[in-house]
Design an enzyme around this catalytic site. Structure first.
Site, PDB file in Angstrom:
ATOM      1  CG  HIS A 137      -1.023   1.385  -4.358  1.00  0.00           C
ATOM      2  ND1 HIS A 137      -1.087   1.265  -5.732  1.00  0.00           N
ATOM      3  CD2 HIS A 137      -1.450   0.201  -3.863  1.00  0.00           C
ATOM      4  CE1 HIS A 137      -1.528   0.052  -6.046  1.00  0.00           C
ATOM      5  NE2 HIS A 137      -1.748  -0.616  -4.926  1.00  0.00           N
ATOM      6  CD  GLU A 184      -2.638  -1.465  -0.014  1.00  0.00           C
ATOM      7  OE1 GLU A 184      -2.913  -0.531  -0.781  1.00  0.00           O
ATOM      8  OE2 GLU A 184      -2.902  -2.650  -0.279  1.00  0.00           O
TER       9      GLU A 184
HETATM   10 ZN    ZN Z   1      -2.439  -2.543  -4.826  1.00  0.00          ZN
END
Ligand code: ZN
Length: 181
Positions: free
Chosen positions: A154, A151
């Site tokens: 991202h 995450e």
């Molecule tokens: Zn992802």
């Protein structure tokens, strides 16, 4: 803090690979008491729950802000994921990564249908602001540490495909579930 039940109509569409927002460096969050931010966190939690995901970052719903949810639990996409209470992390920072790397399969709601073998640190120390505005520090290991790193990528415009070492280490969801579930 209790989680508000979010109506289906306010859940977000997940943007997919190719959308430029997934390649942007997300902006920090400055105002933690903003009601819009609290609503966004609830919407992300609802969106994640509906999607059978174990983590979600704001850029994946088209919002380029440093906010991500880590929410490991066993589900249809990750039958062996450990169960935890979802953690919304605002302005997360990786303080330390273990040198020991472990390769395991990852998928991504923004890259439907594909899994890849991704090397990640097996333990990480994180600092982040929680949804009440308190700064937190926490260590994560194993599969949850993997989700956190996925995450976090991202927020820096990276997806797991960038870290796969060989295209021979890509597999479809269907094959993955057949071979490993
Ligand atoms: Zn992802």
């Amino acid at each position: 803090m209790t989680t508000t039940i979010v109506p289906e109509t306010s859940l977000h569409q997940i943007v997919q690979l190719g959308n430029p927002v997934l390649r942007q460096i997300a902006e920090p969050i400055y105002s933690f008491q903003d009601p819009g931010l609290q609503q966004l966190i609830d919407e992300l939690l609802g969106t994640l729950h509906r999607s059978n995901g174990v983590g979600l970052a704001a850029p994946q719903v088209g919002i380029s802000r440093r906010l991500m949810i880590v929410a490991s639990h066993p589900n249809a996409r990750y039958p062996h994921a450990p169960k935890m209470d979802p953690i919304p992390m605002l302005n997360p920072k990786i303080l330390h990564r273990s040198h020991r790397l472990v390769k395991d399969w990852e998928g991504c709601l923004s890259v439907p249908g594909i899994r890849g073998l991704v090397p990640r640190s097996d333990a990480i120390d994180m600092a982040y602001t929680d949804r009440t505005g308190q700064r937190q520090q926490q260590c994560f290991t194993g599969f949850v540490a993997r989700i956190v790193q996925h995450e976090y990528d991202h927020l820096d415009g990276k997806v797991f495909l960038d870290r796969v070492e060989s295209s021979a280490e890509l597999i479809t969801d269907q094959e993955y579930l057949k071979q490993f579930a």
